[in-house]
Write an enzyme that holds these catalytic residues in place. Structure first.
Site, PDB file in Angstrom:
ATOM      1  N   ARG A 172      84.215 108.644 -24.248  1.00  0.00           N
ATOM      2  CA  ARG A 172      84.900 108.776 -23.081  1.00  0.00           C
ATOM      3  C   ARG A 172      85.239 110.264 -22.973  1.00  0.00           C
ATOM      4  NH1 ARG A 172      84.106 104.752 -19.660  1.00  0.00           N
ATOM      5  NH2 ARG A 172      84.461 102.498 -20.405  1.00  0.00           N
ATOM      6  N   ARG A 207      92.539  77.319 -18.528  1.00  0.00           N
ATOM      7  CA  ARG A 207      92.068  78.306 -19.809  1.00  0.00           C
ATOM      8  C   ARG A 207      91.526  79.561 -19.146  1.00  0.00           C
ATOM      9  NH1 ARG A 207      94.819  75.124 -22.292  1.00  0.00           N
ATOM     10  NH2 ARG A 207      94.168  74.000 -23.983  1.00  0.00           N
ATOM     11  N   THR A 221      75.659 102.040 -15.852  1.00  0.00           N
ATOM     12  CA  THR A 221      76.909 101.497 -16.029  1.00  0.00           C
ATOM     13  C   THR A 221      76.762  99.948 -15.358  1.00  0.00           C
ATOM     14  OG1 THR A 221      78.923 101.139 -14.843  1.00  0.00           O
ATOM     15  CG2 THR A 221      77.426 102.249 -13.523  1.00  0.00           C
ATOM     16  N   MET A 276      83.960  91.924 -16.759  1.00  0.00           N
ATOM     17  CA  MET A 276      84.133  93.493 -16.622  1.00  0.00           C
ATOM     18  C   MET A 276      84.165  93.902 -15.200  1.00  0.00           C
ATOM     19  SD  MET A 276      83.069  95.547 -20.190  1.00  0.00           S
ATOM     20  CE  MET A 276      84.165  95.868 -21.384  1.00  0.00           C
ATOM     21  N   GLY A 277      84.955  94.938 -14.835  1.00  0.00           N
ATOM     22  CA  GLY A 277      85.036  95.731 -13.468  1.00  0.00           C
ATOM     23  C   GLY A 277      86.310  95.993 -13.274  1.00  0.00           C
ATOM     24  N   ASP A 296      78.966  98.467 -14.186  1.00  0.00           N
ATOM     25  CA  ASP A 296      79.534  98.099 -12.990  1.00  0.00           C
ATOM     26  C   ASP A 296      78.995  98.440 -11.712  1.00  0.00           C
ATOM     27  OD1 ASP A 296      81.842  98.040 -14.898  1.00  0.00           O
ATOM     28  OD2 ASP A 296      82.539  99.919 -14.521  1.00  0.00           O
ATOM     29  N   ARG A 346      88.982  70.551 -17.068  1.00  0.00           N
ATOM     30  CA  ARG A 346      89.660  71.766 -16.937  1.00  0.00           C
ATOM     31  C   ARG A 346      89.500  72.878 -16.018  1.00  0.00           C
ATOM     32  NH1 ARG A 346      90.129  72.856 -23.460  1.00  0.00           N
ATOM     33  NH2 ARG A 346      91.902  71.742 -23.774  1.00  0.00           N
TER      34      ARG A 346
END
Ligand code: F6P
Length: 355
Positions: free
Chosen positions: A73, A273, A133, A177-178, A135, A170
């Site tokens: 990066r 959780r 990516t 991710m994002g 994303d 539960r």
């Protein structure tokens, strides 16, 4: 023709497939081409750290995760900052581009990489961007390579979580991710039957969310919430950047899903959780679609180099390859439309988005 190529920013499945597609095509269609593979993204161009790639270097890498060139990066905002009396990173790269007598630089990267690619292009380098990516947030393209593999991984993980959530009755918050956009969470959530999908584009109401989960739990053994890492409540969204930073600092290293699991558990008394999927979404072999689209994007990029179409980035629109001008897309983000077809259809099915 001498071409430089690099992979920059967060890695993703498909980088090697694109490198292979580009190089194989370039070796075939551009007479006498030389390809310099820079190591670790823009750092390799800054340090003139490269390897001259041969056809053998890109054999058998179609299935390979990561990137054979390495990545790093290199924050865009530091590109034009002077380092002491020396040149800026941007100046160093332009100088090295000239010193190495490159005719073209091909950058495989995401939004940040494209901003720097655009700067290099404005400075006179012949740049071709290739849209990478998980994303899927690069403006002007329907798809970025790596995205669909990440969707597969995240959806598979959520389906697995569902079985353990059912066993124990539960509520699970699964963090996908994002940071700025929710494409991955939206697709993975829909593809795995999540009950709630929380994305950065739609701020959630804390009370309504807790109420929805409590109600849903009456009729379902488990509740699965797919959470984008950059999701914000409407209260958090209203804060200034600085206020938000300080506010989140109060939670230590807790991620969005962890904060939500704690607060919803407290508000409802239901056992919650959190599971943070993290970098598993970026690792390993690309899915068949990503191998396909990466190969196409790479080969198309080689043709752009051959005909001298520079200052552009490859895009896929309506299933067709094309390109956008770097200056037109750099700095823009493709976001999920809160009132777009996918979100509205999901809402019609009873999936809750927190608003
Ligand atoms: O841009 C890809 C991405 O995986 C984002 O989804 C995520 O927010 C970020 O990179 C994580 O970055 P890093 O690998 O530097 O922790």
């Amino acid at each position: 023709m001498r071409i430089g190529i690099l992979t920059s920013g967060g890695d993703c499945p498909g980088l090697n497939a694109v490198l292979r597609g580009f190089c194989k095509c370039a070796f075939n269609v551009i007479e006498g081409v030389e390809i310099y593979g820079f190591y670790d993204g823009y750092a390799g161009l800054m340090d003139r750290n490269y390897k001259v790639l041969s056809p053998a270097d890109v054999e058998n890498i179609l299935d390979l995760g990561g990137t054979i060139l390495g990545s790093s990066r290199q924050p865009y905002k530091l590109m034009t900052v002077k380092e002491g009396d020396g040149p800026t990173k941007l100046q160093t790269m332009v100088e090295n581009y000239k010193k190495l007598k490159l005719d073209c630089l091909v950058t495989l990267g995401g939004a940040g990489t494209h901003k720097t690619a655009s700067l290099l292009s404005v400075e006179g380098c012949n740049v071709i961007g290739l849209p990478k990516t998980i994303d899927n947030d690069i403006y002007g393209t329907d798809i970025t390579f790596g995205f669909h593999t990440a969707v597969d991984i995240a959806a598979d993980a959520i389906r697995r979580i569902r079985t353990t959530a059912d066993s124990h009755s539960r509520v699970f918050f699964v963090e996908v991710m994002g940071n700025k956009v929710g494409w991955l969470t939206l697709y993975a959530g829909l593809a795995s039957g999540a009950d709630v999908i929380l994305i950065p584009e739609i701020a959630y109401d804390e009370e309504k969310l807790a109420r929805f989960i409590k109600d849903k739990k009456q009729s379902s053994r488990s509740v699965i919430v797919a959470v984008a890492e950059g999701v914000l409540s409407s209260r958090e969204a209203a804060m200034s950047k600085k206020e938000r930073k300080d506010y989140f600092a109060g939670f230590g290293t807790a991620t969005a899903a962890e904060r939500l699991a704690a607060s919803v558990s407290q508000a409802t008394g239901i056992q919650c959780r959190a599971t943070v999927l993290g970098h598993i979404q970026r690792g390993g072999e690309p899915c068949a679609y990503d191998k396909f689209v990466s190969t196409e994007i790479g080969a198309f990029g080689a043709h752009l180099a051959k005909v001298g179409r520079f200052g552009v980035t490859v895009c896929v629109r309506g299933g067709k390859l094309g390109f956008n001008m770097l200056v037109d897309i750099a700095g823009k983000t493709k976001r999920v439309a809160a009132d777009g077809q996918t979100v509205l259809l999901a809402k019609d099915m009873g999936i809750y988005f927190g608003d």
